[in-house]
Design an enzyme around this catalytic site. Structure first.
Site, PDB file in Angstrom:
ATOM      1  N   GLU A  16       0.823  -1.201   0.000  1.00 44.36           N
ATOM      2  CA  GLU A  16       0.000   0.000   0.000  1.00 44.36           C
ATOM      3  C   GLU A  16       0.869   1.268   0.000  1.00 44.36           C
ATOM      4  OE1 GLU A  16      -2.971   2.652   0.595  1.00 44.36           O
ATOM      5  OE2 GLU A  16      -1.478   2.371   2.181  1.00 44.36           O
ATOM      6  N   HIS A 311      -4.491  -2.233   2.624  1.00 44.91           N
ATOM      7  CA  HIS A 311      -3.912  -1.805   3.903  1.00 44.91           C
ATOM      8  C   HIS A 311      -3.679  -3.016   4.809  1.00 44.91           C
ATOM      9  CE1 HIS A 311      -4.873   2.551   3.470  1.00 44.91           C
ATOM     10  NE2 HIS A 311      -3.925   2.668   4.375  1.00 44.91           N
TER      11      HIS A 311
END
Ligand code: AMP
Length: 345
Positions: A16, A311
């Site tokens: 991410e 995430h």
């Protein structure tokens, strides 16, 4: 055995590629004493490197961990962090901008909940920021789960702060647990209550009313579960949908933006809540990535959630670098995923 003095290398551009890689590294480094070096900090973001909010997190972690730090300056893309002993007590952290204060807390809370004495923290800056846990999520969703693992943490909002004006403040008190207990969150249980709050700060009331109309139409929540909150300082507009079940309270948040219609903000917030309701899982998308850090420190636990966000996938890799745990992910259906954290030694 790990040697805490050996620098663990973290690549901040991995997955991410955002601030969470830094905050998880700081949090676990402080809690375990493991030193680390991070390169390519926030490489995937439009303005890479340390912004004010990240620098506040680094400085807060350094102060609490009495750490030796290299590279702690604005826009820095590389940092070395060598913690010493965690010093509990009273601290005040002021971001100086509207940057997210709850994200600064993410970096230091795990160490303080397993420390040897109590702490009291005050944060100043933004409390309801896009792309960050809003204060209400922290207070009603994240902290109650953490408290079930042993510590006693309270959070009190003094005044909210919205981007770009900031000026919010909240306090946290921590009675630590020394050791976190693993937790299983596999069932949601019955839904007990649903309510929506639309905040308008220094903006017309009709924005909030239009958002709540969409909630009423799409989720069929009754009128008396819908609340407008008008606040003086702003500008700011936040819509929060709270779903209380037997095992967990989840909060879905939409942020008003200049040029985006109130109806659009409400529709996407409702869609996130609906996805969660339909899946029947206890843990929503954001709580899933945030729970990885305390569960890694507990050395175990499991939960059912939605398919993992980038995430969460990234955080799993960071956690495994800093703590001796494995994370098993099983996709049970298109909408349900189970995570299990296991100690590896
Ligand atoms: P990063 O984008 O890397 O700075 O990480 C953002 C963090 O904020 C992650 O831990 C997310 O789970 C969390 N987060 C973002 N939006 C929300 C939201 N609406 N509610 C709760 N947590 C959020």
């Amino acid at each position: 055995m790990r040697d805490p003095g050996n620098l663990i290398d973290i690549d901040g551009s991995f997955g991410e590629g955002g601030g969470q890689i830094l905050r998880t590294s700081l949090a676990l480094s402080l809690a375990t004493g493991q030193a680390f070096r991070i390169r390519n900090i926030r490489a995937a973001r439009r303005k890479p490197g340390l912004l004010r909010q990240h620098l506040t997190a680094v400085n807060a972690a350094a102060e609490i961990g009495q750490a030796r730090v290299e590279g702690a300056s604005l826009a820095s893309r590389e940092l070395i962090f060598k913690p010493a002993r965690v010093a509990t007590g009273s601290y005040r952290f002021d971001i100086g901008t509207a940057g997210s204060t709850t994200l600064v807390l993410q970096a230091i809370l795990p160490a303080l909940v397993v420390a040897s004495g109590p702490s009291a923290l005050t944060f100043e800056g933004g409390t309801h920021n896009p792309q960050a846990p809003p204060f209400d999520f922290l207070q009603k969703t994240f902290l109650p789960v953490l408290n079930r693992m042993g510590p006693t943490i309270t959070a009190t909002l003094d005044r909210p702060g919205f981007y770009p004006a900031g000026g919010g403040r909240f306090m946290v008190t921590i009675k630590p647990a020394r050791r976190l207990s693993p937790i299983q969150l596999l069932e949601r249980g019955e839904i007990q209550n649903c309510c929506a709050t639309a905040i308008v700060a220094g903006l017309p009331r009709h924005i909030a009313e239009r958002e709540l109309r969409i909630v009423h139409e799409r989720l069929s929540w009754p009128e008396d579960a819908l609340r407008v909150m008008e606040l003086p300082r702003g500008p700011g507009n936040v819509l929060m949908l709270e779903i209380q079940s037997e095992q967990i309270t989840e909060i879905f948040t939409g942020f008003g933006e200049r040029g985006v219609r109130a109806e659009t903000v409400a529709q996407s917030t409702v869609a996130a809540a609906q996805t969660y309701l339909d899946a029947g899982v206890p843990i929503g998308k954001f709580l899933a990535d945030q729970l990885l850090v305390p569960l890694a420190l507990a050395g175990g636990g499991s939960f059912k959630t939605l398919p993992l966000s980038r995430h969460a996938e990234t955080n799993i890799e960071v956690v495994k670098k800093l703590v001796d745990v494995d994370v098993r992910v099983a996709l049970e259906s298109e909408h349900v995923c189970t995570l299990e954290i296991l100690r590896t030694r």
